[in-house]
Design an enzyme around this catalytic site. Structure first.
Site, short mmCIF file in Angstrom:
data_model
loop_
_atom_site.label_atom_id
_atom_site.label_comp_id
_atom_site.label_asym_id
_atom_site.label_seq_id
_atom_site.Cartn_x
_atom_site.Cartn_y
_atom_site.Cartn_z
N LYS A 24 1.28 -0.98 -0.12
CA LYS A 24 -0.26 0.39 0.07
C LYS A 24 0.88 1.12 -0.33
O LYS A 24 1.84 1.21 0.72
CB LYS A 24 -0.57 -0.48 1.63
CG LYS A 24 -2.19 -0.99 1.25
CD LYS A 24 -2.76 -0.98 2.15
CE LYS A 24 -3.86 -2.03 1.97
NZ LYS A 24 -4.63 -1.02 0.98
N ASP A 72 -0.74 -0.75 -4.25
CA ASP A 72 -2.51 -0.24 -4.48
C ASP A 72 -2.20 1.49 -3.95
O ASP A 72 -1.62 1.81 -2.33
CB ASP A 72 -3.17 -0.92 -3.17
CG ASP A 72 -4.59 -0.57 -3.25
OD1 ASP A 72 -5.35 0.82 -3.38
OD2 ASP A 72 -5.31 -1.21 -2.23
N GLU A 112 -2.89 -0.43 -8.71
CA GLU A 112 -4.90 0.20 -8.23
C GLU A 112 -4.92 1.14 -7.67
O GLU A 112 -4.44 1.98 -7.00
CB GLU A 112 -4.31 -0.94 -6.68
CG GLU A 112 -4.74 -2.59 -7.09
CD GLU A 112 -5.28 -3.68 -5.40
OE1 GLU A 112 -6.34 -3.41 -4.87
OE2 GLU A 112 -5.07 -4.75 -5.34
N ASP A 146 -10.51 -0.19 -8.83
CA ASP A 146 -10.78 -1.48 -6.83
C ASP A 146 -12.51 -0.66 -6.55
O ASP A 146 -13.12 -0.44 -6.81
CB ASP A 146 -10.11 -0.56 -5.95
CG ASP A 146 -9.43 -1.60 -4.88
OD1 ASP A 146 -12.01 -2.02 -4.74
OD2 ASP A 146 -9.11 -2.07 -4.04
N LYS A 152 -14.57 -7.23 -4.77
CA LYS A 152 -14.21 -7.72 -3.90
C LYS A 152 -16.22 -7.56 -3.19
O LYS A 152 -16.48 -6.84 -2.99
CB LYS A 152 -13.90 -6.26 -2.30
CG LYS A 152 -12.31 -6.37 -2.30
CD LYS A 152 -11.94 -4.78 -1.86
CE LYS A 152 -10.76 -4.88 -2.11
NZ LYS A 152 -9.74 -3.59 -1.09
#
Length: 357
Positions: free
Chosen positions: A163, A193, A219, A244, A271
């Site tokens: 991240k 991400d 992402e 995302d 997700k």
């Protein structure tokens, strides 16, 4: 067989550490279990686990909406097929509560198999198949992130997702470069991400610098709902882009088609708790594959109840590339389960049992 009782159980998951993202730091997470009974026997469990600050549903209304769902489920016959379970979930799910739809689908599919935590009968559930996953590196100090990286490498992960977007970009580049100096892209796959952390003006420059490190993908480089800007990035990016947050709240099949046609990303991230459950996930996949857009699934910090359903869905879909399914070890008080991780893969350990809720 009928559902004679349905109830909900609230659970607050406690992180083992402060989990940093570009949207803030997570210390705990609320989740709700939907439990189905037949003659006092527990026959199905599903998890509704929205994420504060990201999910569309208002957390203060979760319990009320779940109680309404319970009332509708009582007296209902157990579905006889996946399609029937999806239809029931679609009919009784409240609008604007995607994680509840996921919970209903999961609980009904579990009930179809008599409450054995069996959602899809695949080699994963039988302990015969492992799913490759990425090792997740959370934001924090440079030292904390470097420590996580080393732990993932030592644990045998060959796909690492970091991240980015909170500490300064140069430090993030340095951390990624420290991996690349030791391992080339054939040895270690690197994903990042950004959670929408870049501005449209700076995004291309940062993507170019990241691409020089032979990354797999990034992402959500910019915030969602900047359709034209994201489409321009995807058209000329030197680094594959995965949508995302962009998928949140896009529910109708034609709207999903329209979004992917407009932006034409290289990948999408799925997700189920965030995008309306299992059936919605399957719709996204069908549309993406028709446009030659790649995809993979990740959990949304569910407990092992929700994670189990996503792992079994991934196995049902015969995934090959690493998925984002390594979040079961994040909490002090997760529900003990057979879901385990070794050498960068998740698997169902038949020597372990589920903890009773």
């Amino acid at each position: 067989m009928k559902i004679t009782t349905a109830s909900i159980q609230h659970h607050t998951l406690q992180f083992k550490f402060e989990a940093g993202t570009s949207r803030g730091t997570l210390k705990e997470k609320d989740t709700w279990y939907l439990k189905l009974f037949s003659d006092n026997k527990l026959i199905g469990i599903g998890e509704a686990g929205p994420l504060k600050g990201l999910s569309v549903e208002p957390l203060d209304q979760m319990e009320t909406e779940l109680e309404k769902v319970c009332e509708q489920l009582i007296g209902m016959q157990i579905p006889k097929s996946i399609e029937e379970a999806f239809e029931i979930a679609k009919d009784i799910s409240p609008d604007g509560f995607p994680s509840i739809r996921f919970a209903i689908e999961t609980a009904l599919l579990d009930a179809m198999h008599d409450g054995k935590k069996l959602i899809f009968d695949t080699p994963f559930y039988q302990g015969k198949e492992r799913i490759p996953i990425n090792g997740l590196i959370w934001m924090g100090s440079e030292e904390f992130m470097q420590k996580q990286i080393q732990e993932k490498l030592d644990a045998g992960f060959d796909c690492i997702k970091m991240k980015i977007g909170t500490i300064d970009f140069e430090t993030e580049l340095k951390l990624l470069k420290s991996i690349r100096d030791k391992f080339n892209q054939n040895d270690i796959t690197l994903r990042v991400d950004a959670n929408g952390a870049f501005s449209p003006d700076e995004a291309m420059s940062k993507l170019t610098q990241l691409a020089a490190l032979d990354l797999h993908s990034i992402e959500q480089p910019i915030k969602a709902r900047q359709i034209n800007e994201m489409a321009k990035l995807c058209a000329s990016t030197p680094l594959p882009i995965a949508l995302d947050e962009e998928l949140i709240g896009v529910n109708a099949y034609e709207d999903k088609e329209k979004l992917l046609k407009q932006i034409q990303p290289q990948y999408i991230i799925l997700k189920p708790s965030l995008i309306g459950g299992i059936q919605s996930t399957l719709e996204w996949i069908k549309i993406a594959e028709s446009m030659n857009i790649g995809w993979w699934m990740t959990s949304m910090l569910e407990s092992n109840i929700g994670l189990n359903a996503i792992c079994q869905l991934a196995s049902y879909l015969k995934v090959k590339m690493p998925q984002g399914l390594g979040t079961g070890q994040l909490y002090h008080n997760n529900i003990a389960s057979p879901i385990s991780i070794a050498n960068g893969e998740t698997y169902y350990d038949l020597t372990k049992e589920w903890e009773e809720l």
